[in-house]
Design a protein around this motif. Structure first.
Motif, PDB file in Angstrom:
ATOM      1  N   ASP A 187      65.225  17.221  12.455  1.00  0.00           N
ATOM      2  CA  ASP A 187      66.065  18.022  11.272  1.00  0.00           C
ATOM      3  C   ASP A 187      65.372  17.976  10.461  1.00  0.00           C
ATOM      4  O   ASP A 187      64.994  17.320  10.023  1.00  0.00           O
ATOM      5  CB  ASP A 187      67.140  16.669  11.212  1.00  0.00           C
TER       6      ASP A 187
ATOM      7  N   LYS B 200      67.388  21.017  14.975  1.00  0.00           N
ATOM      8  CA  LYS B 200      67.895  21.820  14.207  1.00  0.00           C
ATOM      9  C   LYS B 200      67.287  21.983  13.032  1.00  0.00           C
ATOM     10  O   LYS B 200      66.522  21.143  12.115  1.00  0.00           O
ATOM     11  CB  LYS B 200      69.391  21.224  14.202  1.00  0.00           C
TER      12      LYS B 200
ATOM     13  N   ASP C  41      75.465  18.529   8.130  1.00  0.00           N
ATOM     14  CA  ASP C  41      76.218  18.581   9.877  1.00  0.00           C
ATOM     15  C   ASP C  41      75.373  18.713  10.684  1.00  0.00           C
ATOM     16  O   ASP C  41      75.941  17.958  11.746  1.00  0.00           O
ATOM     17  CB  ASP C  41      76.807  20.321   9.082  1.00  0.00           C
ATOM     18  N   ASN C  42      74.580  19.008   9.910  1.00  0.00           N
ATOM     19  CA  ASN C  42      73.015  19.059  11.894  1.00  0.00           C
ATOM     20  C   ASN C  42      73.238  17.456  12.257  1.00  0.00           C
ATOM     21  O   ASN C  42      73.082  16.819  13.438  1.00  0.00           O
ATOM     22  CB  ASN C  42      71.814  18.934  11.283  1.00  0.00           C
TER      23      ASN C  42
ATOM     24  N   GLU D 298      75.651  14.972  11.802  1.00  0.00           N
ATOM     25  CA  GLU D 298      76.465  15.280  12.677  1.00  0.00           C
ATOM     26  C   GLU D 298      77.025  16.202  13.951  1.00  0.00           C
ATOM     27  O   GLU D 298      77.640  15.030  14.893  1.00  0.00           O
ATOM     28  CB  GLU D 298      78.273  15.448  11.628  1.00  0.00           C
ATOM     29  N   GLN D 299      76.284  16.574  14.111  1.00  0.00           N
ATOM     30  CA  GLN D 299      76.126  17.472  15.280  1.00  0.00           C
ATOM     31  C   GLN D 299      75.383  16.684  16.564  1.00  0.00           C
ATOM     32  O   GLN D 299      75.809  15.999  17.509  1.00  0.00           O
ATOM     33  CB  GLN D 299      75.496  18.741  15.369  1.00  0.00           C
TER      34      GLN D 299
ATOM     35  N   ARG E  54      76.837  13.566  18.013  1.00  0.00           N
ATOM     36  CA  ARG E  54      77.767  13.916  19.692  1.00  0.00           C
ATOM     37  C   ARG E  54      76.806  14.206  20.968  1.00  0.00           C
ATOM     38  O   ARG E  54      77.260  14.393  21.864  1.00  0.00           O
ATOM     39  CB  ARG E  54      78.370  15.066  19.081  1.00  0.00           C
ATOM     40  N   VAL E  55      75.018  14.511  20.130  1.00  0.00           N
ATOM     41  CA  VAL E  55      74.546  14.031  21.944  1.00  0.00           C
ATOM     42  C   VAL E  55      74.248  13.019  22.526  1.00  0.00           C
ATOM     43  O   VAL E  55      73.594  12.336  22.032  1.00  0.00           O
ATOM     44  CB  VAL E  55      73.132  14.949  21.048  1.00  0.00           C
TER      45      VAL E  55
END
Length: 266
Positions: free
Chosen positions: A31, A72, A83-84, A86-87, A90-91
């Motif tokens: 990130d 990201k 936002d990164n 949070e994404q 979910r990975v």
């Protein structure tokens, strides 16, 4: 940087050695700013991570599984960084996230990092509160210098060059405030006088008035805590003073995260 990241990747992955993964890939996130003012820094971190991952994969990976880097781009924007995170949460098979250059982004992400219990590795952002963040348990680990240690080194160099009075040039962010604390403490320990602080915002267009005020106040040098855009603006403005060579600049590493030399040479 490559060696530190490689060692840390091994350590983190051992923690997850008991996991049963659904696929062959173990994911490391990155990130960072990959396209804005500190893109060079983000690219450097990415290259170091890829070299370390390649070396591990050539040796058979971890538990027979290959490592994979997912990148990201937060563009230096704290909201994008959040936002990164949070994404990444979910990975599948994600074991850790590498951070980037910007302390303000890392600080903004801390709540989410701990909410999702993501292991976060800081290879650049030097703000002391990034790791000394008050969370327990703490999921953030540093693989770089921190301002608590950088401040004394920089000011000791200034004193070694005969400087007694100096001005701090600090960006108005968590990184700047972290350095104000560490450098104020270091100055007291070294017997130096900080007789002025120039606070500036990202995108600052001129430092000339503030530089003149500092010189008039008796400052003999400047300690610069800035990233490339503002750092270059400061240096070019200082160079416009006829006696500018009398005032050395001691800089934190923020200016190395961009095309500083090219911008100053314009």
């Amino acid at each position: 940087m490559k060696t530190n990241i490689k060692t840390f990747l091994y350590s983190v992955l051992l923690v997850f050695s008991g996991l049963t993964l659904a696929s062959d890939s173990i994911v490391i996130g990155l990130d960072a700013d990959m396209s804005s003012v500190a893109a060079e820094g983000g690219t450097a971190i990415k290259r170091g991570a890829l070299i370390a991952i390649d070396e591990i994969n050539r040796q058979g990976g971890v538990l027979g599984r290959k490592l994979e880097l997912q990148v990201k781009d937060h563009r230096g924007n704290p909201a994008r960084g959040l936002d990164n995170i949070e994404q990444f949460a979910r990975v599948p098979n994600l074991v850790a996230v590498l951070g980037g250059v910007h302390t303000p982004v890392a600080l903004y992400e801390l709540n989410a990092i701990h909410q999702y219990k993501l292991i976060y590795l800081s290879p650049w952002a030097a703000g002391t509160p990034v790791v000394d963040n008050g969370f327990e348990p703490n999921f953030v680990f540093r693989v770089s210098v921190r301002d608590e240690y950088a401040g004394p080194v920089i000011l000791k160099e200034a004193k070694g060059n005969g400087i007694n009075k100096l001005t701090l040039v600090l960006e108005r962010t968590g990184w700047g405030r972290s350095n104000e604390k560490s450098m104020t403490q270091a100055a007291q320990a070294l017997g130096l006088t900080i007789n002025n602080i120039i606070w500036f915002n990202w995108g600052e267009q001129s430092f000339r008035v503030k530089i003149k005020e500092s010189i008039n106040s008796g400052s003999e040098a400047f300690v610069l805590v800035a990233n490339t855009p503002e750092g270059a603006t400061f240096i070019k403005d200082l160079a416009k003073f006829e006696d500018s060579k009398q005032y050395p600049v001691f800089s934190h590493w923020g200016i190395t995260g961009g095309n500083f030399v090219e911008q100053v040479s314009l």
